[in-house]
Design a protein around this motif. Structure first.
Motif, PDB file in Angstrom:
ATOM      1  N   LEU A  22      47.558  27.769  -8.328  1.00 18.27           N
ATOM      2  CA  LEU A  22      48.426  27.067  -9.271  1.00 18.27           C
ATOM      3  C   LEU A  22      49.750  27.780  -9.511  1.00 18.27           C
ATOM      4  CD1 LEU A  22      45.764  25.960 -11.919  1.00 18.27           C
ATOM      5  CD2 LEU A  22      46.679  24.637  -9.994  1.00 18.27           C
ATOM      6  N   GLY A  23      49.895  28.981  -8.932  1.00 19.26           N
ATOM      7  CA  GLY A  23      51.143  29.720  -9.056  1.00 19.26           C
ATOM      8  C   GLY A  23      51.358  30.339 -10.428  1.00 19.26           C
ATOM      9  N   CYS A  24      50.285  30.832 -11.038  1.00 21.05           N
ATOM     10  CA  CYS A  24      50.402  31.465 -12.353  1.00 21.05           C
ATOM     11  C   CYS A  24      49.510  32.703 -12.402  1.00 21.05           C
ATOM     12  CB  CYS A  24      50.034  30.486 -13.469  1.00 21.05           C
ATOM     13  SG  CYS A  24      48.296  29.987 -13.483  1.00 21.05           S
ATOM     14  N   LYS A  25      49.530  33.368 -13.526  1.00 19.19           N
ATOM     15  CA  LYS A  25      48.674  34.544 -13.723  1.00 19.19           C
ATOM     16  C   LYS A  25      47.340  34.091 -14.294  1.00 19.19           C
ATOM     17  CE  LYS A  25      52.390  37.820 -14.590  1.00 19.19           C
ATOM     18  NZ  LYS A  25      53.671  37.209 -14.862  1.00 19.19           N
ATOM     19  N   GLU A  80      50.261  20.136 -20.333  1.00 11.88           N
ATOM     20  CA  GLU A  80      51.061  19.166 -21.095  1.00 11.88           C
ATOM     21  C   GLU A  80      51.686  18.133 -20.148  1.00 11.88           C
ATOM     22  OE1 GLU A  80      54.754  19.970 -23.837  1.00 11.88           O
ATOM     23  OE2 GLU A  80      53.093  21.289 -24.410  1.00 11.88           O
ATOM     24  N   GLU A  81      52.239  18.610 -19.045  1.00 14.21           N
ATOM     25  CA  GLU A  81      52.854  17.725 -18.049  1.00 14.21           C
ATOM     26  C   GLU A  81      51.813  16.796 -17.436  1.00 14.21           C
ATOM     27  OE1 GLU A  81      55.157  15.755 -15.276  1.00 14.21           O
ATOM     28  OE2 GLU A  81      55.801  16.865 -17.043  1.00 14.21           O
ATOM     29  N   ALA A  82      50.645  17.331 -17.094  1.00 17.28           N
ATOM     30  CA  ALA A  82      49.584  16.521 -16.501  1.00 17.28           C
ATOM     31  C   ALA A  82      49.112  15.444 -17.476  1.00 17.28           C
ATOM     32  CB  ALA A  82      48.406  17.405 -16.082  1.00 17.28           C
ATOM     33  N   VAL A  83      48.957  15.793 -18.740  1.00 15.30           N
ATOM     34  CA  VAL A  83      48.525  14.817 -19.748  1.00 15.30           C
ATOM     35  C   VAL A  83      49.557  13.694 -19.866  1.00 15.30           C
ATOM     36  CG1 VAL A  83      48.076  14.457 -22.219  1.00 15.30           C
ATOM     37  CG2 VAL A  83      47.042  16.402 -21.029  1.00 15.30           C
ATOM     38  N   ALA A  84      50.840  14.039 -19.811  1.00 18.70           N
ATOM     39  CA  ALA A  84      51.900  13.015 -19.866  1.00 18.70           C
ATOM     40  C   ALA A  84      51.798  12.083 -18.658  1.00 18.70           C
ATOM     41  CB  ALA A  84      53.276  13.682 -19.917  1.00 18.70           C
ATOM     42  N   ARG A 133      50.830  21.138 -11.276  1.00 16.84           N
ATOM     43  CA  ARG A 133      50.237  22.441 -10.964  1.00 16.84           C
ATOM     44  C   ARG A 133      49.066  22.760 -11.891  1.00 16.84           C
ATOM     45  NH1 ARG A 133      52.895  24.738  -6.963  1.00 16.84           N
ATOM     46  NH2 ARG A 133      52.066  26.808  -7.274  1.00 16.84           N
ATOM     47  N   VAL A 134      48.098  21.816 -11.886  1.00 13.75           N
ATOM     48  CA  VAL A 134      46.855  21.980 -12.642  1.00 13.75           C
ATOM     49  C   VAL A 134      45.682  21.652 -11.735  1.00 13.75           C
ATOM     50  CG1 VAL A 134      47.866  21.364 -14.877  1.00 13.75           C
ATOM     51  CG2 VAL A 134      46.805  19.580 -13.482  1.00 13.75           C
ATOM     52  N   SER A 135      44.503  22.010 -12.204  1.00 12.88           N
ATOM     53  CA  SER A 135      43.265  21.600 -11.548  1.00 12.88           C
ATOM     54  C   SER A 135      42.615  20.587 -12.475  1.00 12.88           C
ATOM     55  CB  SER A 135      42.360  22.818 -11.356  1.00 12.88           C
ATOM     56  OG  SER A 135      41.105  22.409 -10.859  1.00 12.88           O
ATOM     57  N   MET A 136      42.149  19.473 -11.905  1.00 13.49           N
ATOM     58  CA  MET A 136      41.546  18.417 -12.711  1.00 13.49           C
ATOM     59  C   MET A 136      40.149  18.104 -12.207  1.00 13.49           C
ATOM     60  SD  MET A 136      44.869  15.849 -13.013  1.00 13.49           S
ATOM     61  CE  MET A 136      43.890  14.442 -13.406  1.00 13.49           C
ATOM     62  N   ASP A 137      39.252  17.858 -13.149  1.00 10.62           N
ATOM     63  CA  ASP A 137      37.900  17.437 -12.824  1.00 10.62           C
ATOM     64  C   ASP A 137      37.601  16.234 -13.717  1.00 10.62           C
ATOM     65  OD1 ASP A 137      35.270  17.520 -11.719  1.00 10.62           O
ATOM     66  OD2 ASP A 137      34.582  18.506 -13.546  1.00 10.62           O
ATOM     67  N   ILE A 138      37.300  15.105 -13.100  1.00 17.54           N
ATOM     68  CA  ILE A 138      37.068  13.876 -13.857  1.00 17.54           C
ATOM     69  C   ILE A 138      35.591  13.538 -13.879  1.00 17.54           C
ATOM     70  CG2 ILE A 138      37.557  11.403 -14.011  1.00 17.54           C
ATOM     71  CD1 ILE A 138      40.226  11.903 -12.712  1.00 17.54           C
ATOM     72  N   ASP A 139      35.081  13.312 -15.084  1.00 20.24           N
ATOM     73  CA  ASP A 139      33.711  12.820 -15.268  1.00 20.24           C
ATOM     74  C   ASP A 139      33.819  11.315 -15.451  1.00 20.24           C
ATOM     75  OD1 ASP A 139      31.240  11.987 -16.136  1.00 20.24           O
ATOM     76  OD2 ASP A 139      30.947  13.658 -17.527  1.00 20.24           O
ATOM     77  N   SER A 140      33.577  10.580 -14.371  1.00 21.33           N
ATOM     78  CA  SER A 140      33.782   9.133 -14.419  1.00 21.33           C
ATOM     79  C   SER A 140      32.784   8.413 -15.327  1.00 21.33           C
ATOM     80  CB  SER A 140      33.763   8.533 -13.009  1.00 21.33           C
ATOM     81  OG  SER A 140      32.617   8.924 -12.322  1.00 21.33           O
ATOM     82  N   MET A 141      31.663   9.042 -15.614  1.00 25.11           N
ATOM     83  CA  MET A 141      30.681   8.410 -16.508  1.00 25.11           C
ATOM     84  C   MET A 141      31.147   8.436 -17.968  1.00 25.11           C
ATOM     85  SD  MET A 141      28.477   7.315 -14.415  1.00 25.11           S
ATOM     86  CE  MET A 141      27.079   6.853 -15.408  1.00 25.11           C
ATOM     87  N   SER A 142      31.784   9.518 -18.369  1.00 26.82           N
ATOM     88  CA  SER A 142      32.209   9.648 -19.766  1.00 26.82           C
ATOM     89  C   SER A 142      33.688   9.340 -19.971  1.00 26.82           C
ATOM     90  CB  SER A 142      31.930  11.068 -20.272  1.00 26.82           C
ATOM     91  OG  SER A 142      32.793  11.990 -19.625  1.00 26.82           O
ATOM     92  N   SER A 148      45.466  13.745  -6.903  1.00 23.22           N
ATOM     93  CA  SER A 148      46.074  14.797  -6.072  1.00 23.22           C
ATOM     94  C   SER A 148      47.550  14.962  -6.396  1.00 23.22           C
ATOM     95  CB  SER A 148      45.919  14.475  -4.587  1.00 23.22           C
ATOM     96  OG  SER A 148      44.565  14.525  -4.223  1.00 23.22           O
ATOM     97  N   SER A 149      48.232  13.841  -6.584  1.00 27.83           N
ATOM     98  CA  SER A 149      49.657  13.878  -6.912  1.00 27.83           C
ATOM     99  C   SER A 149      49.894  14.559  -8.255  1.00 27.83           C
ATOM    100  CB  SER A 149      50.209  12.448  -6.931  1.00 27.83           C
ATOM    101  OG  SER A 149      51.522  12.443  -7.407  1.00 27.83           O
ATOM    102  N   ILE A 150      49.063  14.233  -9.254  1.00 24.00           N
ATOM    103  CA  ILE A 150      49.205  14.853 -10.577  1.00 24.00           C
ATOM    104  C   ILE A 150      48.909  16.351 -10.491  1.00 24.00           C
ATOM    105  CG2 ILE A 150      48.285  14.934 -12.934  1.00 24.00           C
ATOM    106  CD1 ILE A 150      47.821  11.867 -12.690  1.00 24.00           C
ATOM    107  N   GLU A 151      47.831  16.698  -9.800  1.00 25.62           N
ATOM    108  CA  GLU A 151      47.483  18.123  -9.661  1.00 25.62           C
ATOM    109  C   GLU A 151      48.614  18.905  -9.002  1.00 25.62           C
ATOM    110  OE1 GLU A 151      42.697  18.639  -9.313  1.00 25.62           O
ATOM    111  OE2 GLU A 151      43.684  17.753  -7.565  1.00 25.62           O
ATOM    112  N   LYS A 152      49.179  18.330  -7.967  1.00 25.67           N
ATOM    113  CA  LYS A 152      50.234  19.023  -7.217  1.00 25.67           C
ATOM    114  C   LYS A 152      51.532  19.126  -8.018  1.00 25.67           C
ATOM    115  CE  LYS A 152      52.404  19.030  -2.680  1.00 25.67           C
ATOM    116  NZ  LYS A 152      52.515  18.369  -1.389  1.00 25.67           N
ATOM    117  N   SER A 153      51.969  18.022  -8.603  1.00 22.81           N
ATOM    118  CA  SER A 153      53.255  18.047  -9.311  1.00 22.81           C
ATOM    119  C   SER A 153      53.185  18.813 -10.625  1.00 22.81           C
ATOM    120  CB  SER A 153      53.781  16.628  -9.543  1.00 22.81           C
ATOM    121  OG  SER A 153      52.946  15.929 -10.435  1.00 22.81           O
TER     122      SER A 153
END
Length: 143
Positions: free
Chosen positions: A12-15, A72-76, A50-59, A43-48
């Motif tokens: 993700l390019g961070c510490k 914050e950017e990913a949530v937007a 710079r986060v990792s996302m895991d979606i629980d499609s059931m909940s 994939s586009s959101i994760e890349k732009s």
């Protein structure tokens, strides 16, 4: 574990110390839209962002990991996807033929970059997807 945290931070390019976790919940019926065709949207959101996302499609829960500003950017971006509306616009055949000509369609898409515009000539309509106000402006320009 510590090694996976270091690896994720490098990706993700961070510490490692900057990594935070955040969970949001979206309507279950919008999960597919956030994932996208073949995972393209997530994939586009994760890349732009710079986060990792895991979606629980059931909940409908989305677990995000990354620096606070990236989350914050990913949530937007996720909000933009989940708040989007779909509208069909029926057009007279001559107007549909004009709008769906290659140059006119490209020009119209440039005029409305925040709206996904998909023509369905055989059904005599255009499908519009985007933020409600952007779709409304697009529809007004079609009239």
């Amino acid at each position: 574990n510590a090694l996976s945290k270091v690896t994720l931070a490098q990706k993700l390019g961070c510490k490692p110390a900057e990594l935070t976790k955040h969970t949001i919940e979206i309507p279950k019926e919008k999960v597919g839209r956030v994932i996208g065709k073949n995972g393209a949207t997530i994939s586009s959101i994760e890349k732009s962002a710079r986060v990792s996302m895991d979606i629980d499609s059931m909940s409908g829960k989305i677990h995000l990991t990354g620096p606070a500003s990236a989350i914050e950017e990913a949530v937007a971006q996720i909000d933009k996807v989940t708040m989007a509306v779909d509208e069909d616009v029926q057009l007279l055949p001559q107007k549909l033929n004009y709008i769906t000509s290659k140059s006119a369609l490209l020009e119209f898409r440039e005029m409305h970059p925040d709206v996904q515009i998909d023509p369905y000539r055989e059904k005599g309509r255009l499908a519009l997807r985007g933020a409600p106000e952007a779709v409304h402006r697009c529809k007004a320009d079609l009239e």
